[in-house]
Design an enzyme around this catalytic site. Structure first.
Site, PDB file in Angstrom:
ATOM      1  N   HIS A   1       0.889  -1.389  -0.008  1.00 26.31           N
ATOM      2  CA  HIS A   1      -0.109   0.089   0.088  1.00 26.31           C
ATOM      3  C   HIS A   1       0.862   1.170  -0.056  1.00 26.31           C
ATOM      4  O   HIS A   1       0.163   2.334  -0.338  1.00 26.31           O
ATOM      5  CB  HIS A   1      -0.987  -0.044   1.418  1.00 26.31           C
ATOM      6  CG  HIS A   1      -0.372   0.231   2.581  1.00 26.31           C
ATOM      7  ND1 HIS A   1      -0.101  -0.577   3.431  1.00 26.31           N
ATOM      8  CD2 HIS A   1      -0.133   1.528   3.240  1.00 26.31           C
ATOM      9  CE1 HIS A   1       0.288  -0.179   4.510  1.00 26.31           C
ATOM     10  NE2 HIS A   1       0.547   1.059   4.123  1.00 26.31           N
TER      11      HIS A   1
ATOM     12  N   GLY B   1       3.676   6.833   7.898  1.00 22.47           N
ATOM     13  CA  GLY B   1       5.010   6.995   7.466  1.00 22.47           C
ATOM     14  C   GLY B   1       5.973   5.702   7.966  1.00 22.47           C
ATOM     15  O   GLY B   1       6.965   5.458   7.323  1.00 22.47           O
ATOM     16  N   ASN B   2       5.405   5.039   9.002  1.00 17.14           N
ATOM     17  CA  ASN B   2       6.168   3.757   9.454  1.00 17.14           C
ATOM     18  C   ASN B   2       5.965   2.733   8.655  1.00 17.14           C
ATOM     19  O   ASN B   2       6.787   1.466   8.803  1.00 17.14           O
ATOM     20  CB  ASN B   2       5.652   3.502  10.819  1.00 17.14           C
ATOM     21  CG  ASN B   2       6.489   4.051  11.903  1.00 17.14           C
ATOM     22  OD1 ASN B   2       6.127   5.124  12.561  1.00 17.14           O
ATOM     23  ND2 ASN B   2       7.972   3.613  12.139  1.00 17.14           N
ATOM     24  N   SER B   3       4.781   2.525   7.771  1.00 22.36           N
ATOM     25  CA  SER B   3       4.494   1.414   7.107  1.00 22.36           C
ATOM     26  C   SER B   3       5.632   0.940   6.213  1.00 22.36           C
ATOM     27  O   SER B   3       6.135   1.689   5.490  1.00 22.36           O
ATOM     28  CB  SER B   3       3.382   1.825   6.024  1.00 22.36           C
ATOM     29  OG  SER B   3       1.992   1.776   6.681  1.00 22.36           O
TER      30      SER B   3
ATOM     31  N   LEU C   1      -8.077 -22.478  -2.984  1.00 18.89           N
ATOM     32  CA  LEU C   1      -9.361 -23.021  -3.247  1.00 18.89           C
ATOM     33  C   LEU C   1     -10.583 -22.366  -3.976  1.00 18.89           C
ATOM     34  O   LEU C   1     -11.311 -22.935  -4.515  1.00 18.89           O
ATOM     35  CB  LEU C   1      -9.768 -23.635  -1.810  1.00 18.89           C
ATOM     36  CG  LEU C   1      -9.220 -25.000  -0.945  1.00 18.89           C
ATOM     37  CD1 LEU C   1      -9.571 -25.150   0.342  1.00 18.89           C
ATOM     38  CD2 LEU C   1      -9.569 -26.268  -2.303  1.00 18.89           C
ATOM     39  N   GLY C   2     -10.834 -21.242  -3.274  1.00 25.77           N
ATOM     40  CA  GLY C   2     -11.897 -20.304  -3.652  1.00 25.77           C
ATOM     41  C   GLY C   2     -12.998 -20.504  -2.617  1.00 25.77           C
ATOM     42  O   GLY C   2     -14.270 -20.362  -3.142  1.00 25.77           O
ATOM     43  N   VAL C   3     -12.483 -20.256  -1.164  1.00 24.92           N
ATOM     44  CA  VAL C   3     -13.582 -20.176  -0.284  1.00 24.92           C
ATOM     45  C   VAL C   3     -13.227 -19.063   0.683  1.00 24.92           C
ATOM     46  O   VAL C   3     -12.323 -18.670   0.983  1.00 24.92           O
ATOM     47  CB  VAL C   3     -13.688 -21.453   0.427  1.00 24.92           C
ATOM     48  CG1 VAL C   3     -13.949 -22.640  -0.474  1.00 24.92           C
ATOM     49  CG2 VAL C   3     -12.417 -22.063   1.040  1.00 24.92           C
TER      50      VAL C   3
ATOM     51  N   ASP D   1       0.078  -7.740   1.163  1.00 24.26           N
ATOM     52  CA  ASP D   1       0.384  -6.334   1.365  1.00 24.26           C
ATOM     53  C   ASP D   1       1.894  -6.170   1.602  1.00 24.26           C
ATOM     54  O   ASP D   1       2.647  -5.375   2.158  1.00 24.26           O
ATOM     55  CB  ASP D   1       0.033  -5.689   2.567  1.00 24.26           C
ATOM     56  CG  ASP D   1       0.008  -4.120   2.723  1.00 24.26           C
ATOM     57  OD1 ASP D   1       0.238  -3.585   1.596  1.00 24.26           O
ATOM     58  OD2 ASP D   1      -0.222  -3.430   3.614  1.00 24.26           O
TER      59      ASP D   1
END
Length: 510
Positions: free
Chosen positions: A131, A239-241, A296-298, A163
């Protein structure tokens, strides 16, 4: 005269004596010299800990960088004064119940932002958050190292599911950070966060690990995001991200990512992606620019009181009885996406996955970790509990697509008369013609034909064309059955849960 002089001498003596006695009393009878001596002695005893903090910062600090992003064609000098200060592109903030917040502070792609990063090899690859650089792939990204040197950076790879993002700066001989084993982190461990909050480079804060294995931290995540967060009270701010969270060995155990706040600033609850999650994707992002993984799609949930209440049940015990489960172990399937390995293999919402091949599934996290490491085209034996029966389903794993949109319906064929059934929803029984037109052959249920704007049904995410299978614990296939089930659910109070074919369980409090 002599008496007056003696009186004044006595008076002033008392003035001097009483405060000194009061001070000694307030300090437990210890004078300043004694206190200073004792503090020096205590300082010697804590010197090892203080030196540890010093050395950790000296070791890790040179690997921590500041990241600034800016849209091309938007030079700061040509902007209005009110726009010149960069907006802090800091940690996305989890939503307190009273104040939902967008992960990006109310904007999707700002004109410029700030974040932190971590050098991970001598060639200049830098680990940061997805992000932090999302939306700036073709724009200007500047990296400032600990010694103040500035470099132009390019995006090498991004993974929205974790992320995580990887940047590259030109050069060699950079000091890379070392990763520790985040699986060994314990609540109460000392940790240090380093980054650039509000643009202030090489800022250090310290605290302890407040919790481990946190999930549901960031709202509005895309489907199938992987969450395994370390919670800390070390100060993390916008800003720490992308900056590291390290242990007292100077090993990186997490990447600062988010804060829970009602003010927009740090309030004692920060979150870092565990190093184990980050390390799983770094090599693929560096080498391929993306992560290839099976799925899987769940949508899955842990079996607990919260899930029980979502399903209109009183508690976990009632849920176990209702679904015929021997214990709370397993992953409850709340959603099944269409055209995925799960839907093709026959998994349905309401199933409980208890094992894959011979691997026992204890909870949602266990299942998620298992699937992350499965090779594409593998065929798994998925063991489920459905309607109190144990079934074995062969599921072929496919490559996980970047986007998994829900099925959309532009229009539906209406035969018969739709009825208002409650919750702002108009629906009708599933006829043969409607089932054929929508691909619902051999299904039973109610088809949503209209949803009133602003209604509970709209807030649930119901759309025209959705097939409603169940309300609470009751199957529904006619408008009258829906109204009866809704009346029963409202008598019990609490949230109302609907089971939809394509979207799984949706819940709202009317």
């Amino acid at each position: 005269m002599v008496r007056k002089i003696m009186f004044f001498i006595l008076f002033f003596s008392l003035i001097i004596w009483f405060p000194s006695q009061g001070y000694l009393y307030s300090q437990g009878g210890v004078d300043r010299k004694t206190l200073k001596r004792e503090l020096r002695e205590l300082e010697e005893k804590t010197k090892a800990l203080v030196d540890t903090f010093h050395k950790v910062v000296q070791l890790v600090g040179p690997s921590v960088v500041s990241i600034s992003t800016e849209k091309k064609g938007q030079p700061l000098a040509k902007r209005r004064d009110s726009e010149r200060r960069p907006r802090e592109f800091g940690p996305p903030m989890p939503s307190p119940p009273e104040r939902p917040l967008d992960p990006h502070h109310g904007f999707d792609y700002p004109q410029h932002g700030q974040g932190s990063g971590l050098i991970i090899d001598e060639r200049g690859h830098i680990l940061t958050n997805f992000h932090v650089v999302e939306g700036f792939e073709e724009d200007t990204i500047t990296v400032t190292t600990a010694d103040g040197k500035r470099y132009d950076a390019k995006v090498v790879g991004l993974d929205s599911k974790t992320d995580v993002g990887i940047l590259k700066i030109e050069g060699e001989g950079f000091q890379a950070a070392e990763f520790g084993d985040s699986e060994k982190v314990q609540v109460g461990d000392w940790v240090i966060a380093i980054g650039s909050p509000f643009g202030y480079q090489q800022t250090v804060s310290a605290g302890i690990v407040s919790a481990i294995g946190r999930k549901g931290v960031i709202p509005f995540l895309k489907p199938f995001a992987y969450e395994d967060f370390i919670q800390t009270d070390a100060a993390i701010n916008p800003g720490n991200s992308g900056g590291p969270l390290v242990n007292l060995r100077g090993e990186v155990i997490g990447i600062s990512t988010a804060i829970a706040t009602r003010t927009g600033g740090f309030q004692g609850v920060g979150f870092a992606i565990s190093a184990s999650i980050a390390k799983e994707v770094i090599n693929e992002l560096v080498e391929k620019g993306r992560v290839v993984r099976g799925y899987l799609g769940v949508g899955i949930r842990d079996i607990d009181d919260e899930l029980a209440q979502t399903l209109g049940l009183r508690n976990e015990l009632e849920l176990l009885t209702e679904y015929g489960l021997p214990s709370h172990e397993g992953a409850f399937v709340s959603e099944v996406w269409e055209d995925t390995p799960a839907s093709k293999g026959g998994i349905k919402p309401g199933d409980v996955i208890i094992a894959i091949d011979k691997e026992k599934i204890f909870n949602a996290g266990t299942l998620q970790r298992y699937i992350r490491h499965i090779k594409i085209d593998s065929v798994l034996n998925v063991v489920i509990v459905r309607d109190k029966n144990t079934l074995n389903l062969p599921i072929k794993i496919e490559e996980q697509p970047e986007e998994l949109g829900e099925r959309k319906f532009a229009s539906i064929i209406q035969k018969g008369v739709p009825e208002e059934v409650g919750l702002g929803l108009t629906a009708q029984a599933l006829t043969k013609d409607i089932a054929s037109s929508l691909g619902y052959e051999e299904e039973k249920g109610l088809v949503a034909t209209a949803v009133q704007p602003g209604s509970p049904a709209e807030k649930m995410g119901i759309e025209p064309g959705d097939l409603i299978l169940q309300l609470g614990r009751m199957s529904v296939s006619t408008p009258s059955e829906f109204r009866q089930a809704l009346t029963e659910a409202q008598k019990e109070g609490g949230p109302v849960a609907l089971l939809l074919k394509s979207k799984g369980f949706l819940t709202i409090t009317p």
